[in-house]
Design a protein around this motif. Structure first.
Motif, PDB file in Angstrom:
ATOM      1  N   LEU A 145      47.867  -7.923 -15.123  1.00 19.25           N
ATOM      2  CA  LEU A 145      48.253  -8.798 -16.241  1.00 19.25           C
ATOM      3  C   LEU A 145      47.375 -10.043 -16.322  1.00 19.25           C
ATOM      4  N   LYS A 146      46.330 -10.072 -15.551  1.00 17.31           N
ATOM      5  CA  LYS A 146      45.499 -11.274 -15.438  1.00 17.31           C
ATOM      6  C   LYS A 146      44.986 -11.762 -16.791  1.00 17.31           C
ATOM      7  N   ARG A 236      50.383  -0.790 -17.859  1.00 17.82           N
ATOM      8  CA  ARG A 236      49.246  -1.529 -17.296  1.00 17.82           C
ATOM      9  C   ARG A 236      49.133  -1.307 -15.782  1.00 17.82           C
ATOM     10  N   TYR A 237      50.245  -1.376 -15.079  1.00 15.77           N
ATOM     11  CA  TYR A 237      50.204  -1.218 -13.638  1.00 15.77           C
ATOM     12  C   TYR A 237      49.888   0.221 -13.243  1.00 15.77           C
ATOM     13  N   LEU A 246      46.624   4.046  -1.847  1.00 14.09           N
ATOM     14  CA  LEU A 246      47.367   3.085  -1.046  1.00 14.09           C
ATOM     15  C   LEU A 246      48.127   2.068  -1.881  1.00 14.09           C
ATOM     16  N   VAL A 247      48.269   2.328  -3.173  1.00 15.64           N
ATOM     17  CA  VAL A 247      49.119   1.487  -4.030  1.00 15.64           C
ATOM     18  C   VAL A 247      50.080   2.401  -4.774  1.00 15.64           C
ATOM     19  N   GLN A 248      51.359   2.169  -4.610  1.00 13.13           N
ATOM     20  CA  GLN A 248      52.376   2.968  -5.283  1.00 13.13           C
ATOM     21  C   GLN A 248      53.157   2.082  -6.252  1.00 13.13           C
ATOM     22  N   VAL A 249      53.130   2.442  -7.507  1.00 18.21           N
ATOM     23  CA  VAL A 249      53.891   1.729  -8.528  1.00 18.21           C
ATOM     24  C   VAL A 249      55.249   2.412  -8.652  1.00 18.21           C
ATOM     25  N   VAL A 250      56.309   1.646  -8.421  1.00 16.76           N
ATOM     26  CA  VAL A 250      57.663   2.189  -8.438  1.00 16.76           C
ATOM     27  C   VAL A 250      58.471   1.463  -9.502  1.00 16.76           C
ATOM     28  N   GLY A 268      56.746  -3.015  -7.867  1.00 17.42           N
ATOM     29  CA  GLY A 268      57.772  -2.572  -8.802  1.00 17.42           C
ATOM     30  C   GLY A 268      58.628  -3.716  -9.289  1.00 17.42           C
ATOM     31  N   GLY A 269      59.811  -3.352  -9.767  1.00 15.19           N
ATOM     32  CA  GLY A 269      60.724  -4.332 -10.348  1.00 15.19           C
ATOM     33  C   GLY A 269      60.483  -4.486 -11.839  1.00 15.19           C
ATOM     34  N   PHE A 270      59.405  -5.159 -12.206  1.00 16.00           N
ATOM     35  CA  PHE A 270      58.958  -5.311 -13.589  1.00 16.00           C
ATOM     36  C   PHE A 270      60.086  -5.763 -14.521  1.00 16.00           C
TER      37      PHE A 270
END
Length: 319
Positions: A145-146, A236-237, A246-250, A268-270
């Motif tokens: 989101l930068k 986006r994520y 090594l990055v898991q979007v939950v 996560g969360g978002f």
């Protein structure tokens, strides 16, 4: 052919994790482990992952350089790396050095080894600065989101006390931490400066220590310049990290207890405010693994031409 590798500062928590990963690595052979406190003792007596006859040694910078290892990992406190780097550069300049302290994270002559964000900066360097644990989680939380940010991100962090190292202090004293949450360095933390430098924007960070041993969580508040939906945030994520092992979007906010002993980051969360201008993201990682040892091995694999994830177990506990 295999590469010889040595560790300076092998007694610490991160050193122990490095030894476990190297023991299972098909292309790395541990040639020395340096520790003043454990000098002369068998490595296997302190780390069951290693079954050879190797003993800890107390090595000066010159003695480390004289070992002639292909790779040297410096797992030392901040402001302790320079004599070892100088000695290696004088005697064995082709040695690959991976520094786990903050000493070279602000030095443009060193590659800053956060592959998921800065893989395209790699130029075959023999000097790699391993990112900080919190700085890794912070940057991965913010980067997708930068370009939409309307204000500096604000990050609230909580880490297990292994992050305070083995030198006794209030921040790694289980008795003082029991039933407690200990704030410290609430402005100007090293990882705040580190994340700000590499993201190219100001980041505000407030760290705390909790009674658990390992794992950290960072909750980041992001104000965006135009309304955004939760589905757009997720897109986006996922677009940023779906190809990253090594990055898991939950979907739900990740729990720090579920990331302990694992090599991945979970993000996560978002949560998105009703007006779509505020996004809250949660990231967790094991500060001793993706926050230190796993990331070092990831960088070494890339530097010696192997698959990036060689000897890094995926999506589960360390064997």
């Amino acid at each position: 052919m295999g590469k010889s590798i040595g560790i300076v500062g092998a007694r610490g928590h991160t050193g122990s994790e490095l030894i476990r990963l190297i023991a299972g690595h098909p292309a790395l052979e541990l040639s020395f482990v340096s520790s003043r406190e454990l000098a002369g003792e068998l490595l296997r007596a302190h780390n069951p992952a290693w079954q050879g006859e190797l003993r800890y040694e107390s090595l000066s910078p010159g003695e480390v350089a004289a070992k002639g290892a292909d790779i040297v990992i410096l797992a030392l406190p901040n402001q302790k790396a320079e004599p070892f780097v100088a000695a290696i550069e004088a005697r064995a300049p082709d040695t690959l050095i991976v520094d786990l302290s903050a000493d070279y994270r602000f030095d443009d002559r060193w590659y800053y080894g956060l592959p998921e964000l800065y893989r395209n900066r790699w130029r075959g360097e023999k000097r790699i600065s391993n990112p900080g644990c919190y700085a890794t989680a912070i940057q991965l939380s913010i980067a997708p989101l930068k370009d939409l940010l309307a204000a500096p991100p604000v990050c609230f962090g909580v880490s297990g006390y292994s992050g305070a190292g083995t030198t006794p202090s209030d921040r790694n004293d289980p008795d003082k931490l029991r039933d407690n949450l200990m704030p410290y360095a609430l402005t100007g933390h090293m990882h705040e400066k580190e994340a700000s430098r590499h993201l190219g924007l100001p980041v505000e960070f407030m760290p705390h220590v909790a009674p658990h041993f390992r794992g950290l969580t960072v909750t980041t508040n992001l104000y965006v310049s135009k309304p955004i939906s939760r589905d757009q945030v997720l897109l986006r994520y996922r677009s940023a990290y779906d190809a990253e092992s090594l990055v898991q979007v939950v979907d739900e906010a990740p729990w720090v207890s579920r990331i302990a002993h694992r090599h991945e980051v979970e993000i996560g969360g978002f949560a998105v405010s009703a007006d779509g201008r505020r996004v809250v993201v949660v990231a967790t990682l094991d500060n001793l693994l993706k926050g230190a040892a796993s990331q070092a091995i990831q960088n070494i694999n890339r530097a010696i031409g192997l698959d990036e994830y060689t000897a890094i177990p995926m999506a589960g506990p360390v064997a």
